[in-house]
Design a protein around this motif. Sequence first.
Motif, PDB file in Angstrom:
ATOM      1  N   ALA A 157       0.842  -1.441   0.035  1.00 38.08           N
ATOM      2  CA  ALA A 157       0.004   0.196  -0.171  1.00 38.08           C
ATOM      3  C   ALA A 157       0.838   1.270  -0.041  1.00 38.08           C
ATOM      4  O   ALA A 157       0.337   2.158  -0.283  1.00 38.08           O
ATOM      5  N   GLN A 158       2.221   1.114   0.367  1.00 38.91           N
ATOM      6  CA  GLN A 158       3.004   2.273   0.241  1.00 38.91           C
ATOM      7  C   GLN A 158       3.270   2.959  -1.100  1.00 38.91           C
ATOM      8  O   GLN A 158       3.516   4.150  -1.138  1.00 38.91           O
ATOM      9  N   TYR A 159       2.975   2.044  -2.091  1.00 39.19           N
ATOM     10  CA  TYR A 159       2.969   2.723  -3.514  1.00 39.19           C
ATOM     11  C   TYR A 159       2.174   4.048  -3.654  1.00 39.19           C
ATOM     12  O   TYR A 159       2.563   5.052  -4.189  1.00 39.19           O
ATOM     13  N   VAL A 160       1.366   3.738  -3.107  1.00 41.45           N
ATOM     14  CA  VAL A 160       0.014   5.072  -3.307  1.00 41.45           C
ATOM     15  C   VAL A 160       0.112   5.801  -2.085  1.00 41.45           C
ATOM     16  O   VAL A 160       0.178   7.193  -2.182  1.00 41.45           O
ATOM     17  N   SER A 161       0.131   5.443  -0.834  1.00 39.52           N
ATOM     18  CA  SER A 161       0.077   6.346   0.314  1.00 39.52           C
ATOM     19  C   SER A 161       1.126   7.232   0.532  1.00 39.52           C
ATOM     20  O   SER A 161       0.883   8.391   0.817  1.00 39.52           O
ATOM     21  N   LEU A 162       2.202   6.770   0.283  1.00 36.55           N
ATOM     22  CA  LEU A 162       3.443   7.479   0.484  1.00 36.55           C
ATOM     23  C   LEU A 162       3.538   8.411  -0.521  1.00 36.55           C
ATOM     24  O   LEU A 162       4.055   9.847  -0.448  1.00 36.55           O
ATOM     25  N   ALA A 163       3.231   8.249  -2.080  1.00 36.69           N
ATOM     26  CA  ALA A 163       3.247   9.133  -2.906  1.00 36.69           C
ATOM     27  C   ALA A 163       2.280  10.379  -2.593  1.00 36.69           C
ATOM     28  O   ALA A 163       2.578  11.668  -2.886  1.00 36.69           O
ATOM     29  N   LEU A 164       1.015   9.975  -2.357  1.00 41.63           N
ATOM     30  CA  LEU A 164       0.188  10.916  -2.050  1.00 41.63           C
ATOM     31  C   LEU A 164       0.599  11.699  -0.849  1.00 41.63           C
ATOM     32  O   LEU A 164       0.416  12.837  -0.716  1.00 41.63           O
ATOM     33  N   LEU A 165       1.071  11.313   0.096  1.00 50.47           N
ATOM     34  CA  LEU A 165       1.571  11.789   1.317  1.00 50.47           C
ATOM     35  C   LEU A 165       2.843  12.916   1.037  1.00 50.47           C
ATOM     36  O   LEU A 165       2.568  14.163   1.447  1.00 50.47           O
ATOM     37  N   THR A 166       3.563  12.633   0.106  1.00 55.66           N
ATOM     38  CA  THR A 166       4.624  13.599  -0.426  1.00 55.66           C
ATOM     39  C   THR A 166       4.139  14.669  -1.240  1.00 55.66           C
ATOM     40  O   THR A 166       4.637  15.632  -1.132  1.00 55.66           O
ATOM     41  N   ILE A 167       3.199  14.269  -2.052  1.00 50.55           N
ATOM     42  CA  ILE A 167       2.746  15.470  -2.921  1.00 50.55           C
ATOM     43  C   ILE A 167       1.815  16.508  -2.052  1.00 50.55           C
ATOM     44  O   ILE A 167       1.868  17.540  -2.152  1.00 50.55           O
ATOM     45  N   GLY A 168       1.339  15.705  -1.101  1.00 46.73           N
ATOM     46  CA  GLY A 168       0.130  16.681  -0.076  1.00 46.73           C
ATOM     47  C   GLY A 168       1.181  17.631   0.500  1.00 46.73           C
ATOM     48  O   GLY A 168       0.884  18.786   0.749  1.00 46.73           O
ATOM     49  N   VAL A 169       2.101  17.189   1.186  1.00 48.01           N
ATOM     50  CA  VAL A 169       3.204  17.970   2.099  1.00 48.01           C
ATOM     51  C   VAL A 169       3.810  18.946   1.189  1.00 48.01           C
ATOM     52  O   VAL A 169       3.793  20.187   1.542  1.00 48.01           O
ATOM     53  N   THR A 170       4.157  18.432  -0.051  1.00 51.69           N
ATOM     54  CA  THR A 170       4.998  19.675  -0.990  1.00 51.69           C
ATOM     55  C   THR A 170       4.221  20.642  -1.414  1.00 51.69           C
ATOM     56  O   THR A 170       4.542  21.733  -1.752  1.00 51.69           O
ATOM     57  N   THR A 171       2.923  20.375  -1.809  1.00 50.72           N
ATOM     58  CA  THR A 171       2.190  21.460  -2.587  1.00 50.72           C
ATOM     59  C   THR A 171       1.610  22.232  -1.460  1.00 50.72           C
ATOM     60  O   THR A 171       1.310  23.466  -1.486  1.00 50.72           O
ATOM     61  N   LEU A 172       1.515  21.721   0.039  1.00 52.56           N
ATOM     62  CA  LEU A 172       1.027  22.692   0.947  1.00 52.56           C
ATOM     63  C   LEU A 172       2.111  23.551   1.161  1.00 52.56           C
ATOM     64  O   LEU A 172       1.896  25.055   1.623  1.00 52.56           O
ATOM     65  N   ILE A 173       3.442  23.407   1.037  1.00 55.09           N
ATOM     66  CA  ILE A 173       4.400  24.335   1.274  1.00 55.09           C
ATOM     67  C   ILE A 173       5.100  25.143  -0.081  1.00 55.09           C
ATOM     68  O   ILE A 173       5.961  25.824  -0.022  1.00 55.09           O
ATOM     69  N   GLY A 174       4.585  24.548  -1.045  1.00 53.62           N
ATOM     70  CA  GLY A 174       4.713  25.075  -2.419  1.00 53.62           C
ATOM     71  C   GLY A 174       5.900  24.826  -3.042  1.00 53.62           C
ATOM     72  O   GLY A 174       6.562  25.498  -3.778  1.00 53.62           O
ATOM     73  N   SER A 175       6.381  23.540  -2.978  1.00 54.57           N
ATOM     74  CA  SER A 175       7.695  23.052  -3.719  1.00 54.57           C
ATOM     75  C   SER A 175       7.403  22.264  -4.716  1.00 54.57           C
ATOM     76  O   SER A 175       6.272  21.871  -5.082  1.00 54.57           O
ATOM     77  N   ASP A 176       8.499  21.601  -5.153  1.00 56.28           N
ATOM     78  CA  ASP A 176       8.378  20.754  -6.535  1.00 56.28           C
ATOM     79  C   ASP A 176       7.746  19.539  -5.985  1.00 56.28           C
ATOM     80  O   ASP A 176       8.904  18.700  -5.466  1.00 56.28           O
ATOM     81  N   ASP A 177       6.301  19.066  -6.149  1.00 54.16           N
ATOM     82  CA  ASP A 177       5.977  17.768  -5.869  1.00 54.16           C
ATOM     83  C   ASP A 177       6.487  16.563  -6.621  1.00 54.16           C
ATOM     84  O   ASP A 177       6.631  15.613  -6.137  1.00 54.16           O
ATOM     85  N   LEU A 178       6.635  16.747  -7.773  1.00 59.81           N
ATOM     86  CA  LEU A 178       6.883  15.482  -8.503  1.00 59.81           C
ATOM     87  C   LEU A 178       8.688  15.102  -8.390  1.00 59.81           C
ATOM     88  O   LEU A 178       8.695  14.149  -8.190  1.00 59.81           O
ATOM     89  N   LEU A 179       9.228  16.020  -8.367  1.00 56.75           N
ATOM     90  CA  LEU A 179      10.597  15.921  -7.894  1.00 56.75           C
ATOM     91  C   LEU A 179      10.581  15.241  -6.434  1.00 56.75           C
ATOM     92  O   LEU A 179      11.486  14.040  -6.063  1.00 56.75           O
ATOM     93  N   ALA A 180       9.844  15.813  -5.527  1.00 55.37           N
ATOM     94  CA  ALA A 180       9.955  15.296  -4.311  1.00 55.37           C
ATOM     95  C   ALA A 180       9.494  13.879  -4.147  1.00 55.37           C
ATOM     96  O   ALA A 180      10.055  12.972  -3.537  1.00 55.37           O
ATOM     97  N   ALA A 181       8.347  13.343  -4.832  1.00 53.24           N
ATOM     98  CA  ALA A 181       7.746  12.125  -5.223  1.00 53.24           C
ATOM     99  C   ALA A 181       8.800  11.087  -5.526  1.00 53.24           C
ATOM    100  O   ALA A 181       9.136  10.030  -5.039  1.00 53.24           O
ATOM    101  N   PHE A 182       9.620  11.725  -6.481  1.00 52.32           N
ATOM    102  CA  PHE A 182      10.843  10.617  -7.112  1.00 52.32           C
ATOM    103  C   PHE A 182      11.883  10.442  -5.926  1.00 52.32           C
ATOM    104  O   PHE A 182      12.158   9.324  -5.660  1.00 52.32           O
TER     105      PHE A 182
END
Length: 580
Positions: A245-270
């Motif tokens: 389940a980490q494939y989806v949950s960690l990806a969503l957590l990362t883009i959620g955190v980075t979009t909240l702070i206004g950073s590059d979400d795709l590079l952060a997910a990778f």
Amino acid sequence: EVSIPHVAYACLGGFVVFFGMFSLFIREKLYIGEACWAFLFGVIIGPYGANIFDPRSWGNQSEEITNQITLEFTRVVLAVGVFAIGVELPKAYMRKHWKSLFFLLAPVMTWGWFVSAAFIYALIPRLSFLASLAIAACLTPTDPILAAAVVGGKYADKHVPAHLRHLLAAESGCNDGAAFPFLYISLYLIIDSTTREAVKDWFLILWLYEVIFGVVVGSLIGLGFRYLMKFCEHKDLIDRQSYVAQYVSLALLTIGVTTLIGSDDLLAAFACGTAFAWDGFFNRQTEASVFSSVIDLLFNIAAFVFVGAWTPFNAFSNAELTISVWRLIVIALLVLLFRRLPVMLALYKWIPDVKNWREALFSGHFGPMGIGAVFISTLAMGQLPRVDGTPETDAEMVAAAIQPIVAFMVVVSIVIHGLSIPFFSLGRRVHTMTRTYTGTRTWSRQPSLPDWALQTPHVRRPEDVVINRDPDAAERGALPVQEKIVEEDPAPSMREKTVTTTGSSGASSSGSAGEIKEAEHDAARDAKGETFASALPEDVEEQDVTEWKEGPHKVIERRDADNEVRTCDYLPLRELTPVL
């Protein structure tokens, strides 16, 4: 009452069902991935076909709402895709192959950006070169979703070397986020009042805060949860289902955190996926799971059905913007020919993971544009003013022209890259160049193995060997029990011998004569210096050993202190895989 979500459920579910019924024939006989079929299906049910699935109508004819829906949908699809790429790369891949990635992300992307902008500027008269640079930034990155749908198939597994597949996957995972600097320097120069202010915003806001800070945040999230998962595994607090389940949950957590702070979400997910699976622990825990493949299939199909229905075919001809179909066709052909091919052929000798000109030609051809281009163009639309009437300024011209040009390039790329893999292979069996420590080059042709041999799990550690048997039957003496006898022996290949005893029946135990003979033979070869480990010259200092699977072989590459390839061995997997 019939509603849009109900129609979407029926269409998407029906297509996945019927595609799945014939997927073996379509993907492994015709070698056509799901991207082409899903896009075609989206066009058929879209507003220019049956008109039962129209994403542009979901916002009540509001372009801002439609763009927001498109942006968030493509954001989630890309984040899960790049996270999965980061997770599935070999252990510590970025540390060992950073030089190859640097060349693909810096000179190759920069060349493609300027070349694409030059062709757009030359063939669309109303666009300035600065506006053309903003549009070309959407066409620069390699799309991870289309790359996974094309290079992840059975044909590519057989005909494209593993090191090249890993390199292209890592590039597609990085450069959607790495395209942000190319896009925003153009937008800042168009929107900001002075060039000095634009450069300051580009350096301080984009590079330091969005890109670098985003990578750091993503890496810390992946690193932290990797240690947390090891702790939970050690304390028996996590079950098998929670691993995958980490494939989806960690990806969503990362883009959620980075979009909240206004950073590059795709590079952060990778970066999160790469850090999370850095030591291979997560891959070992999920290697028997097919969850990631199922998620990839569903997300790929949903994304390309959406893009097929979203594509604005009526905007491909617009006299006010000097856009016409023939101009777009010429731009597409020129971009596909010159965006990557010349620079890859010119630089491949400095890219360690591109071994010869054939691999450079394939890497130069393979730069698909898909969901990532749609995401970046929609992101740019949010930074530009709304166009009412005829566009006048550069910002209005970019806002009016970016989606038609990008959408046409995506259509062409899906067709060309989705259908060209069978016609652009590296040979029926991959030719591989081997550089020995004497500096000579030899060519080897890999023998073929049956498919079942390629899918057999590898045994790399003693604890990987699991024998299922009834313990009660073993106690009765009905089943043989294996035990290991370790004897001191100067020959490394004879350190361990396996004998077979019979449960509690008191039968005599004897060593396997065949295995002992083979061990003695290997020890004799070690003494004579005939084995690979003894064949290295004494003056060669071994610095790095890299192993990967390439077709039916396990490849072991050794590099010296100067990072030059000294030896490269190909070991058949059939000899490495025991059958229990």
